[in-house]
Scaffold this motif. Structure first.
Motif, PDB file in Angstrom:
ATOM      1  N   THR A   1       0.818  -1.215   0.000  1.00  0.00           N
ATOM      2  CA  THR A   1       0.000   0.000   0.000  1.00  0.00           C
ATOM      3  C   THR A   1       0.853   1.266   0.000  1.00  0.00           C
ATOM      4  N   GLY A   2       2.178   1.100  -0.046  1.00  0.00           N
ATOM      5  CA  GLY A   2       3.076   2.250  -0.068  1.00  0.00           C
ATOM      6  C   GLY A   2       3.454   2.737   1.320  1.00  0.00           C
ATOM      7  N   GLY A   3       3.097   1.973   2.345  1.00  0.00           N
ATOM      8  CA  GLY A   3       3.399   2.362   3.715  1.00  0.00           C
ATOM      9  C   GLY A   3       4.828   2.059   4.113  1.00  0.00           C
ATOM     10  N   ARG A   4       5.087   2.275   5.394  1.00  0.00           N
ATOM     11  CA  ARG A   4       6.422   2.069   5.954  1.00  0.00           C
ATOM     12  C   ARG A   4       6.271   1.240   7.221  1.00  0.00           C
ATOM     13  N   VAL A   5       7.201   0.330   7.462  1.00  0.00           N
ATOM     14  CA  VAL A   5       7.194  -0.505   8.662  1.00  0.00           C
ATOM     15  C   VAL A   5       8.457  -0.211   9.451  1.00  0.00           C
ATOM     16  N   SER A   6       8.293   0.281  10.679  1.00  0.00           N
ATOM     17  CA  SER A   6       9.437   0.600  11.538  1.00  0.00           C
ATOM     18  C   SER A   6       9.449  -0.334  12.737  1.00  0.00           C
ATOM     19  N   LEU A   7      10.546  -1.013  12.941  1.00  0.00           N
ATOM     20  CA  LEU A   7      10.757  -1.869  14.100  1.00  0.00           C
ATOM     21  C   LEU A   7      11.873  -1.216  14.903  1.00  0.00           C
ATOM     22  N   VAL A   8      11.500  -0.530  15.978  1.00  0.00           N
ATOM     23  CA  VAL A   8      12.449   0.270  16.754  1.00  0.00           C
ATOM     24  C   VAL A   8      13.632  -0.590  17.191  1.00  0.00           C
TER      25      VAL A   8
ATOM     26  N   THR B   1      21.667  -0.461 -26.351  1.00  0.00           N
ATOM     27  CA  THR B   1      20.952   0.315 -25.338  1.00  0.00           C
ATOM     28  C   THR B   1      19.557  -0.271 -25.167  1.00  0.00           C
ATOM     29  N   ILE B   2      19.145  -0.415 -23.911  1.00  0.00           N
ATOM     30  CA  ILE B   2      17.800  -0.927 -23.615  1.00  0.00           C
ATOM     31  C   ILE B   2      17.118   0.033 -22.652  1.00  0.00           C
ATOM     32  N   LYS B   3      15.806   0.033 -22.671  1.00  0.00           N
ATOM     33  CA  LYS B   3      15.024   0.855 -21.760  1.00  0.00           C
ATOM     34  C   LYS B   3      14.680   0.016 -20.527  1.00  0.00           C
ATOM     35  N   ILE B   4      15.026   0.528 -19.353  1.00  0.00           N
ATOM     36  CA  ILE B   4      14.668  -0.128 -18.101  1.00  0.00           C
ATOM     37  C   ILE B   4      13.477   0.645 -17.548  1.00  0.00           C
ATOM     38  N   PRO B   5      12.337  -0.013 -17.353  1.00  0.00           N
ATOM     39  CA  PRO B   5      11.126   0.698 -16.934  1.00  0.00           C
ATOM     40  C   PRO B   5      11.199   1.168 -15.470  1.00  0.00           C
ATOM     41  N   ALA B   6      10.375   2.155 -15.152  1.00  0.00           N
ATOM     42  CA  ALA B   6      10.259   2.630 -13.770  1.00  0.00           C
ATOM     43  C   ALA B   6       9.632   1.527 -12.934  1.00  0.00           C
ATOM     44  N   ARG B   7       9.997   1.494 -11.641  1.00  0.00           N
ATOM     45  CA  ARG B   7       9.425   0.484 -10.757  1.00  0.00           C
ATOM     46  C   ARG B   7       9.574   0.910  -9.317  1.00  0.00           C
ATOM     47  N   LYS B   8       8.891   0.214  -8.455  1.00  0.00           N
ATOM     48  CA  LYS B   8       9.010   0.450  -7.023  1.00  0.00           C
ATOM     49  C   LYS B   8       9.967  -0.585  -6.450  1.00  0.00           C
ATOM     50  N   VAL B   9      10.788  -0.164  -5.487  1.00  0.00           N
ATOM     51  CA  VAL B   9      11.733  -1.068  -4.851  1.00  0.00           C
ATOM     52  C   VAL B   9      11.587  -0.972  -3.340  1.00  0.00           C
TER      53      VAL B   9
ATOM     54  N   PHE C   1      11.478  -0.706   6.971  1.00  0.00           N
ATOM     55  CA  PHE C   1      11.257  -1.078   5.578  1.00  0.00           C
ATOM     56  C   PHE C   1      10.427   0.020   4.943  1.00  0.00           C
ATOM     57  N   SER C   2      10.760   0.399   3.716  1.00  0.00           N
ATOM     58  CA  SER C   2       9.983   1.399   3.005  1.00  0.00           C
ATOM     59  C   SER C   2      10.003   1.089   1.513  1.00  0.00           C
ATOM     60  N   VAL C   3       9.117   1.751   0.788  1.00  0.00           N
ATOM     61  CA  VAL C   3       9.038   1.586  -0.661  1.00  0.00           C
ATOM     62  C   VAL C   3       9.501   2.876  -1.303  1.00  0.00           C
ATOM     63  N   SER C   4      10.326   2.758  -2.326  1.00  0.00           N
ATOM     64  CA  SER C   4      10.848   3.917  -3.029  1.00  0.00           C
ATOM     65  C   SER C   4      10.613   3.724  -4.526  1.00  0.00           C
ATOM     66  N   ALA C   5      10.407   4.827  -5.231  1.00  0.00           N
ATOM     67  CA  ALA C   5      10.205   4.765  -6.683  1.00  0.00           C
ATOM     68  C   ALA C   5      11.549   4.911  -7.384  1.00  0.00           C
ATOM     69  N   ARG C   6      11.778   4.060  -8.337  1.00  0.00           N
ATOM     70  CA  ARG C   6      12.993   4.141  -9.159  1.00  0.00           C
ATOM     71  C   ARG C   6      12.567   4.590 -10.556  1.00  0.00           C
TER      72      ARG C   6
END
Length: 90
Positions: A38-45, A68-76, A50-55
């Protein structure tokens, strides 16, 4: 350490059965995955977060042909270790 080793260690440390430790680990992984989807973040103090970032989309090269090749955008998924984890490793 693989998943079965982790389950065994959890069972030993918590004083529970391997089956219960396995269910707990699966539930934890499912919960973390669900929150990240869902795009949230999980913090274990003390452990980390853990988080999601857009590449962004970018150009790359095929190492065999040099084309040359095209690498598509993705979430990591990213993990940032907490201070207690860093201190215990060093």
């Amino acid at each position: 350490m693989n998943k079965s080793d982790l389950i065994e260690a959890m069972a030993t440390n918590a004083g529970i059965s391997k089956a219960a430790a396995g269910k707990a680990l699966d539930a934890m992984m499912k919960s973390i995955t669900g929150e990240l989807m869902t795009g949230g973040r999980v913090s274990l103090v003390g452990f980390g977060s853990f988080s999601v970032s857009a590449r962004a989309a970018r150009d790359g090269r095929n190492p065999q042909t040099g084309a040359t090749i095209k690498i598509p955008a993705r979430k990591v998924v990213k993990f940032k270790a907490g201070s207690e984890l860093k201190d215990s490793v060093n």
